[in-house]
Scaffold this active site. Sequence first.
Site, PDB file in Angstrom:
ATOM      1  N   GLY A  23       0.809  -1.213   0.000  1.00  0.00           N
ATOM      2  CA  GLY A  23       0.000   0.000   0.000  1.00  0.00           C
ATOM      3  C   GLY A  23       0.839   1.259   0.000  1.00  0.00           C
ATOM      4  O   GLY A  23       0.544   2.229  -0.707  1.00  0.00           O
ATOM      5  N   CYS A  24       1.901   1.260   0.788  1.00  0.00           N
ATOM      6  CA  CYS A  24       2.775   2.438   0.870  1.00  0.00           C
ATOM      7  C   CYS A  24       3.533   2.642  -0.432  1.00  0.00           C
ATOM      8  O   CYS A  24       3.760   3.785  -0.848  1.00  0.00           O
ATOM      9  CB  CYS A  24       3.729   2.295   2.051  1.00  0.00           C
ATOM     10  SG  CYS A  24       2.827   2.206   3.626  1.00  0.00           S
ATOM     11  N   THR A  25       3.896   1.555  -1.089  1.00  0.00           N
ATOM     12  CA  THR A  25       4.565   1.658  -2.381  1.00  0.00           C
ATOM     13  C   THR A  25       3.601   2.219  -3.425  1.00  0.00           C
ATOM     14  O   THR A  25       3.969   3.107  -4.210  1.00  0.00           O
ATOM     15  CB  THR A  25       5.121   0.290  -2.818  1.00  0.00           C
ATOM     16  OG1 THR A  25       6.084  -0.142  -1.839  1.00  0.00           O
ATOM     17  CG2 THR A  25       5.767   0.351  -4.184  1.00  0.00           C
TER      18      THR A  25
ATOM     19  N   ALA B  21       3.256   5.991  -2.756  1.00  0.00           N
ATOM     20  CA  ALA B  21       4.457   6.724  -3.160  1.00  0.00           C
ATOM     21  C   ALA B  21       4.589   6.768  -4.681  1.00  0.00           C
ATOM     22  O   ALA B  21       4.940   7.811  -5.257  1.00  0.00           O
ATOM     23  CB  ALA B  21       5.699   6.100  -2.531  1.00  0.00           C
TER      24      ALA B  21
END
Length: 171
Positions: free
Chosen positions: A65-67, A70
């Site tokens: 999710g964070c990738t 970003a």
Amino acid sequence: MKNPLLILAGALGLSSAVQAEPLKVGDDAPVMVVVNQDGEEVDLGNVYAEGTTLVYFYPKADTPGCTAQACSLRDAYTELTDAGVTVIGVSGDSVKSQKAFAEKYKLPFTLVSDPDSKLMEAFGVPHRLSFASRQAYLIRDGKIVWLDYKASTKQQAADALAALKDVSDGS
């Protein structure tokens, strides 16, 4: 008899997320000196003075999710910077982890290491240990002009750009 592990977890604050009072539109954005992925100090007050800033919080570098979040901002980076937006990502990851994340995904913006959660707390971002809730803030003239308490992963850039248009039209 109460379970000693539950008592210890409660005493350490492990049973629930830590949350300060959340910031709202119109509030002053927190000003402090933070450390980026290169180990360099960044004075947020100076960044805010340069124009509109998107500060987004994410739980952990290099997770799916964070990738996605970003990379959404990376892929729209030219559009964001053309609109005068400086992007800053924040998580509790170490400087080394932030650097590896930025290099692996060719992230062209600043990532802040906040392992002691001071910036999370200043923004009122709920966190458990050093894992921030996913939130995003647009800051202009040192004030929060838009926020998203449930920031999207794949739509982060589109949401920020739409909000930027709304706040610019309303100015």
